[in-house]
Design a protein around this motif. Structure first.
Motif, PDB file in Angstrom:
ATOM      1  N   GLN A  21       0.662  -1.505   0.221  1.00  0.00           N
ATOM      2  CA  GLN A  21      -0.568   0.288  -0.044  1.00  0.00           C
ATOM      3  C   GLN A  21       1.053   0.844   0.360  1.00  0.00           C
ATOM      4  N   GLU A  22       2.204   1.955   0.648  1.00  0.00           N
ATOM      5  CA  GLU A  22       3.098   1.976   0.717  1.00  0.00           C
ATOM      6  C   GLU A  22       3.297   2.383  -0.668  1.00  0.00           C
ATOM      7  N   TYR A  23       3.744   2.017  -1.391  1.00  0.00           N
ATOM      8  CA  TYR A  23       4.558   2.131  -3.165  1.00  0.00           C
ATOM      9  C   TYR A  23       2.861   2.570  -3.102  1.00  0.00           C
ATOM     10  N   LEU A  24       1.903   2.163  -3.447  1.00  0.00           N
ATOM     11  CA  LEU A  24       0.625   2.652  -4.374  1.00  0.00           C
ATOM     12  C   LEU A  24       0.266   4.383  -3.612  1.00  0.00           C
ATOM     13  N   ASP A  25       0.581   4.524  -2.520  1.00  0.00           N
ATOM     14  CA  ASP A  25       0.072   5.776  -1.972  1.00  0.00           C
ATOM     15  C   ASP A  25       1.299   6.639  -2.565  1.00  0.00           C
ATOM     16  N   LYS A  26       2.528   5.758  -2.402  1.00  0.00           N
ATOM     17  CA  LYS A  26       3.263   7.187  -2.823  1.00  0.00           C
ATOM     18  C   LYS A  26       4.137   7.426  -4.264  1.00  0.00           C
ATOM     19  N   SER A  27       3.582   5.812  -5.556  1.00  0.00           N
ATOM     20  CA  SER A  27       3.235   6.502  -6.593  1.00  0.00           C
ATOM     21  C   SER A  27       2.453   7.363  -7.836  1.00  0.00           C
ATOM     22  N   ASP A  28       1.636   7.442  -6.500  1.00  0.00           N
ATOM     23  CA  ASP A  28       0.426   7.830  -6.608  1.00  0.00           C
ATOM     24  C   ASP A  28       0.144   9.870  -6.490  1.00  0.00           C
ATOM     25  N   GLU A  29       1.256   9.634  -5.813  1.00  0.00           N
ATOM     26  CA  GLU A  29       1.676  10.838  -4.943  1.00  0.00           C
ATOM     27  C   GLU A  29       2.641  12.095  -5.850  1.00  0.00           C
ATOM     28  N   VAL A  30       3.881  10.825  -6.507  1.00  0.00           N
ATOM     29  CA  VAL A  30       4.696  11.757  -7.103  1.00  0.00           C
ATOM     30  C   VAL A  30       4.426  11.995  -8.834  1.00  0.00           C
ATOM     31  N   LEU A  31       3.287  10.723  -8.732  1.00  0.00           N
ATOM     32  CA  LEU A  31       2.788  10.629 -10.321  1.00  0.00           C
ATOM     33  C   LEU A  31       1.377  11.706 -10.106  1.00  0.00           C
ATOM     34  N   LYS A  32       0.657  12.468  -9.421  1.00  0.00           N
ATOM     35  CA  LYS A  32      -0.215  12.921  -9.267  1.00  0.00           C
ATOM     36  C   LYS A  32      -1.515  12.546  -9.888  1.00  0.00           C
ATOM     37  N   SER A  33      -1.356  11.281  -8.873  1.00  0.00           N
ATOM     38  CA  SER A  33      -3.201   9.918 -10.061  1.00  0.00           C
ATOM     39  C   SER A  33      -4.252  11.198  -9.484  1.00  0.00           C
ATOM     40  N   GLY A  34      -4.072  12.024  -8.578  1.00  0.00           N
ATOM     41  CA  GLY A  34      -4.875  12.183  -7.667  1.00  0.00           C
ATOM     42  C   GLY A  34      -5.946  11.475  -6.709  1.00  0.00           C
ATOM     43  N   GLY A  35      -5.260   9.652  -6.529  1.00  0.00           N
ATOM     44  CA  GLY A  35      -5.917   8.970  -5.613  1.00  0.00           C
ATOM     45  C   GLY A  35      -5.919   7.947  -6.068  1.00  0.00           C
ATOM     46  N   LEU A  36      -6.325   7.784  -8.404  1.00  0.00           N
ATOM     47  CA  LEU A  36      -6.365   6.599  -8.555  1.00  0.00           C
ATOM     48  C   LEU A  36      -5.799   5.146  -8.301  1.00  0.00           C
ATOM     49  N   ILE A  37      -4.191   5.636  -8.778  1.00  0.00           N
ATOM     50  CA  ILE A  37      -3.400   4.433  -7.898  1.00  0.00           C
ATOM     51  C   ILE A  37      -3.713   4.236  -6.352  1.00  0.00           C
ATOM     52  N   SER A  38      -3.504   5.033  -5.629  1.00  0.00           N
ATOM     53  CA  SER A  38      -3.887   4.650  -4.293  1.00  0.00           C
ATOM     54  C   SER A  38      -4.972   3.977  -3.978  1.00  0.00           C
ATOM     55  N   ALA A  39      -5.884   3.422  -4.524  1.00  0.00           N
ATOM     56  CA  ALA A  39      -7.362   3.504  -4.915  1.00  0.00           C
ATOM     57  C   ALA A  39      -7.550   1.523  -5.490  1.00  0.00           C
ATOM     58  N   THR A  40      -6.456   1.690  -6.289  1.00  0.00           N
ATOM     59  CA  THR A  40      -5.848   0.257  -6.481  1.00  0.00           C
ATOM     60  C   THR A  40      -5.588  -0.810  -5.790  1.00  0.00           C
ATOM     61  N   TRP A  41      -5.626   0.371  -3.901  1.00  0.00           N
ATOM     62  CA  TRP A  41      -5.398  -1.208  -3.092  1.00  0.00           C
ATOM     63  C   TRP A  41      -6.195  -1.932  -2.621  1.00  0.00           C
ATOM     64  N   GLU A  42      -7.313  -1.715  -2.626  1.00  0.00           N
ATOM     65  CA  GLU A  42      -8.819  -1.934  -2.509  1.00  0.00           C
ATOM     66  C   GLU A  42      -8.717  -3.613  -3.511  1.00  0.00           C
ATOM     67  N   ASP A  43      -7.590  -3.500  -4.127  1.00  0.00           N
ATOM     68  CA  ASP A  43      -8.064  -4.839  -5.456  1.00  0.00           C
ATOM     69  C   ASP A  43      -6.402  -5.626  -5.057  1.00  0.00           C
ATOM     70  N   VAL A  44      -5.846  -4.966  -4.988  1.00  0.00           N
ATOM     71  CA  VAL A  44      -4.198  -5.634  -4.656  1.00  0.00           C
ATOM     72  C   VAL A  44      -4.568  -5.916  -3.158  1.00  0.00           C
ATOM     73  N   LYS A  45      -4.929  -5.573  -2.325  1.00  0.00           N
ATOM     74  CA  LYS A  45      -4.918  -5.907  -1.182  1.00  0.00           C
ATOM     75  C   LYS A  45      -5.555  -7.747  -0.475  1.00  0.00           C
ATOM     76  N   LYS A  46      -6.452  -7.784  -2.012  1.00  0.00           N
ATOM     77  CA  LYS A  46      -7.385  -9.309  -1.216  1.00  0.00           C
ATOM     78  C   LYS A  46      -6.330 -10.858  -2.528  1.00  0.00           C
ATOM     79  N   VAL A  47      -5.397  -9.820  -3.296  1.00  0.00           N
ATOM     80  CA  VAL A  47      -4.568 -10.653  -3.773  1.00  0.00           C
ATOM     81  C   VAL A  47      -3.783 -11.305  -2.690  1.00  0.00           C
ATOM     82  N   ARG A  48      -3.120 -10.602  -1.307  1.00  0.00           N
ATOM     83  CA  ARG A  48      -2.053 -10.949  -0.672  1.00  0.00           C
ATOM     84  C   ARG A  48      -3.007 -12.091   0.260  1.00  0.00           C
ATOM     85  N   TYR A  49      -4.470 -12.571   0.008  1.00  0.00           N
ATOM     86  CA  TYR A  49      -4.943 -13.567   0.614  1.00  0.00           C
ATOM     87  C   TYR A  49      -5.027 -14.887   0.052  1.00  0.00           C
TER      88      TYR A  49
END
Length: 291
Positions: A76-104
């Motif tokens: 999640q930290e990687y996605l949040d930092k990427s969102d900030e650097v790439l100025k994605s307005g939260g779109l990249i951070s939002a992918t964590w909702e699906d990514v975190k399920k893959v962790r299970y």
């Protein structure tokens, strides 16, 4: 490239085992590949080279390549930092909702999905406290006791998956849930005295919910049909059901009506031989008072 302490720490953490993509998990592979592709496209759209992007977010180049190629699950930290650097307005951070399920693990996700749909859940556990009832510390202690041992990252991942299933208690309308637990695992002080006490307190808390029935099978009792291992029965609003037992049908889940009747007969017999719900809660309270 920047090599300060934070950058090195983040790189090392993310390269721990447990963040690889399971090649047999088709949905998981698709999610990670899609997220990686979107990250690469957005990075290229702003004209950043991998080396520059890695420095900007504080991770190693090798990890960036792996994530963009769909070979590594991003934190999640990687996605949040990427969102900030790439100025994605939260779109990249939002992918964590699906990514975190893959962790299970895939099997845990499938079980959680069934439990989330069931209107009635019946569980008998022979050797441990049921996963739906475990506290976070108890879950980590149980998973961490495996041999060969899991990495600390895998322990956290598996514990998180187990605890995520407990959202079933928050459903509205609430399903009817029945548990039968053996006495011996209740006495085993997994994780130490304080963890054990908190686990017993959690059992009392859940056992008092209006939609939950919790029973204890005393050790000093006659043999019963659950000695071969756990049994789980899930029933759904459309009248269908699924069941699984360690000691029947090679432990595989079954929808077959004849096999389900066998499991229901065994589970019903176990419930009939266990202490009543009131006696069971009193028994757990007694255990708490012994120490």
């Amino acid at each position: 490239m920047r090599v300060d302490g934070d950058a090195v720490r983040l790189k090392d953490e993310t390269n721990e085992p447990g963040w690889e993509v399971d090649p047999d998990d088709d949905w998981g592979v698709a999610v990670v590949e899609t997220v990686g592709r979107q990250l690469k496209l957005r990075r290229e759209a702003v004209g950043m080279r991998v080396a520059d992007f890695a420095v900007a977010i504080g991770y190693g180049e090798d990890l960036v390549y792996k994530i963009e190629a769909g070979k590594r699950i991003p934190r999640q930290e990687y996605l949040d930092k990427s969102d900030e650097v790439l100025k994605s307005g939260g779109l990249i951070s939002a992918t964590w909702e699906d990514v975190k399920k893959v962790r299970y693990p895939k099997k845990v996700r499938e079980l959680g999905k069934l439990e989330a749909q069931a209107v009635e859940i019946g569980v008998y556990e022979c050797n441990i406290i049921a996963g739906l009832l475990q506290t976070p510390d108890h879950a980590r202690a149980v998973i961490g006791a495996a041999q060969p041992p899991y990495s600390l990252d895998d322990v956290e991942r598996m514990a998180a998956a187990r605890l995520a299933r407990q959202s079933v208690f928050e459903r509205d309308p609430a399903p009817s849930i029945h548990f039968v637990l053996e006495e011996a695992p209740l006495r085993r002080q997994v994780g130490g005295t304080m963890v054990w006490r908190r686990q017993l307190e959690r059992l009392l808390e859940v056992g008092r919910l209006h939609n939950v029935t919790l029973q204890v099978m005393p050790t000093n009792t006659e043999p019963h049909p659950g000695l071969d291992g756990r049994i789980e029965l899930l029933k759904f609003s459309d009248g269908t059901a699924v069941g699984r037992s360690d000691g029947a049908f090679n432990g595989r889940a079954t929808h077959d009506p004849k096999r389900l009747r066998i499991l229901e007969l065994r589970y019903g017999t176990i419930r009939a031989e266990a202490l009543s719900p009131r006696e069971s809660l009193a028994f757990i309270e007694q255990l708490l008072g012994e120490k």
